[in-house]
Design an enzyme around this catalytic site. Structure first.
Site, PDB file in Angstrom:
ATOM      1  N   LYS A   1      37.649  35.873  35.740  1.00  0.00           N
ATOM      2  CA  LYS A   1      38.971  35.995  36.355  1.00  0.00           C
ATOM      3  C   LYS A   1      38.856  35.937  37.858  1.00  0.00           C
ATOM      4  O   LYS A   1      37.992  36.634  38.402  1.00  0.00           O
ATOM      5  CB  LYS A   1      39.547  37.354  35.920  1.00  0.00           C
ATOM      6  CG  LYS A   1      40.886  37.686  36.484  1.00  0.00           C
ATOM      7  CD  LYS A   1      41.265  39.091  36.098  1.00  0.00           C
ATOM      8  CE  LYS A   1      42.557  39.416  36.803  1.00  0.00           C
ATOM      9  NZ  LYS A   1      42.853  40.805  36.779  1.00  0.00           N
TER      10      LYS A   1
ATOM     11  N   LYS B   1      34.999  39.731  37.339  1.00  0.00           N
ATOM     12  CA  LYS B   1      36.308  39.792  37.976  1.00  0.00           C
ATOM     13  C   LYS B   1      36.100  39.831  39.486  1.00  0.00           C
ATOM     14  O   LYS B   1      35.476  40.757  40.016  1.00  0.00           O
ATOM     15  CB  LYS B   1      37.059  41.040  37.497  1.00  0.00           C
ATOM     16  CG  LYS B   1      38.411  41.206  38.160  1.00  0.00           C
ATOM     17  CD  LYS B   1      39.201  42.339  37.558  1.00  0.00           C
ATOM     18  CE  LYS B   1      40.512  42.522  38.294  1.00  0.00           C
ATOM     19  NZ  LYS B   1      41.302  43.625  37.741  1.00  0.00           N
TER      20      LYS B   1
END
Ligand code: PBG
Length: 324
Positions: free
Chosen positions: A248, A195
């Site tokens: 992400k 992330k």
């Protein structure tokens, strides 16, 4: 293969031929619909920077989820907007919290819908950080206990999958241990493994009112410049017991999705985040792009890079269109 013996255009002559050789399918069974649940009744507030996406109270969320289910969407991921925030984010693990209640009621109405929960503190802390603050620094190991409690409370309420998004070191292991101790060894962990500290989360922070009041998330989320570090993060999560590895955001990180698919055998998820959604919507609302085609193309690109599933705010809308 040489021209003129080989002519690629032969197989592009009409749509039936094109679908015979198409390598990637936009499969709506593989889309996960992110939803924001808030206290109250009859609430359906549009998020300013995400036209078409709302904060729902549990009753209206259930209607929305039923509609999505009827269109073929089989899983949702829930983000909670609590009644009150505090320094620790204690509403995150309250058995009567917004997400806990939402899970119970959704599973009662729609037992076949897969309910995934985002496990993080930032929507619940008054300071907006994903961990416990001491001065200006985020305390890793104390936060692990809170995250484990939160994941456990979701599992007790009936969540099918828990998804830690905080980026603290060791959280997958801490959550796995807590779940296993209470006989939740059947509950998978979808780890937000890679992330990035991304500016593409802007609209989400509006939606969940969780922007850090001071500082940013760069001391825990990854530097967008890094690729080999993605392998280290994913390896740790794998070893700590992750069942799904997530990347992400999605479109700016297609290389990372591809890399994880090559290097690991676990399923790879990709999150097409709020900023990716907002950009497409804004251009479409201005009449500058063809929304449906751009959405399909963006999702195809993420699947083609190697994603096994995609979290996308377009899930419900595109499911309706793919079906037609
Ligand atoms: C919570 C969380 C965030 C997102 C998912 N979980 C916000 C953040 O890290 O700042 C972003 C999702 C999106 O932008 O759509 N940590």
């Amino acid at each position: 293969m040489m021209f003129p013996q080989y002519r690629p255009r032969r197989m592009r002559a009409n749509s039936s031929l094109r679908s015979l050789i198409s390598e990637t399918v936009l499969d709506i069974n593989k889309l996960i619909y992110p939803m924001f649940v808030a206290p109250g009744k009859g609430v359906k507030d549009q998020i300013k920077s995400m036209p078409g996406i709302h904060r729902f109270s549990i009753d209206t969320a259930i209607n929305e989820i039923k509609e999505a289910y009827d269109l073929g969407i089989k899983s949702v991921i829930l983000f909670g907007i609590p009644e009150r925030k505090d320094n620790q984010g204690s509403e995150a693990w309250s058995s009567k919290g917004i997400v806990q209640n939402a899970i119970i009621q959704i599973k009662k109405e729609l037992p076949d819908m897969i309910v995934i929960t985002d496990v993080c503190l930032c929507e619940y802390t008054s300071h907006g950080h994903c961990g416990i603050l001491k001065g200006d620094s985020i305390q890793n190991d104390i936060t692990l206990e809170m995250l484990a409690k939160t994941a456990l409370s979701h599992a007790r309420s009936g969540a099918d999958i828990v998804a830690p998004s905080d980026m603290m070191d060791g959280r997958v292991g801490a959550i796995r241990e807590a779940l296993d101790e209470e006989d939740f060894d059947h509950i998978p962990i979808m780890a937000y493994s890679v992330k990035y500290a991304s500016a593409f989360y802007g609209p989400f922070r509006d939606a969940a009112d969780c922007a850090p009041k001071k500082g940013d998330r760069s001391s825990y989320q990854m530097d967008p410049a890094n690729k080999r570090e993605a392998l280290r993060e994913a390896t740790l999560d794998l070893e700590e017991g992750a069942d799904i590895l997530m990347v992400k955001p999605a479109m700016p990180y297609l290389d990372i999705i591809h890399l994880l698919k090559q290097e690991f055998t676990l399923p790879v998820a990709a999150y097409q985040v709020s900023g990716e959604y907002a950009m497409i919507k804004a251009a479409a609302l201005n009449g500058w792009i063809d929304e449906e085609r751009v959405v399909k193309e963006s999702l195809l690109s993420i699947f083609r890079a190697g994603a096994d599933m995609i979290l996308t705010y377009f899930a419900k809308e595109i499911a309706g269109k793919v079906r037609k």
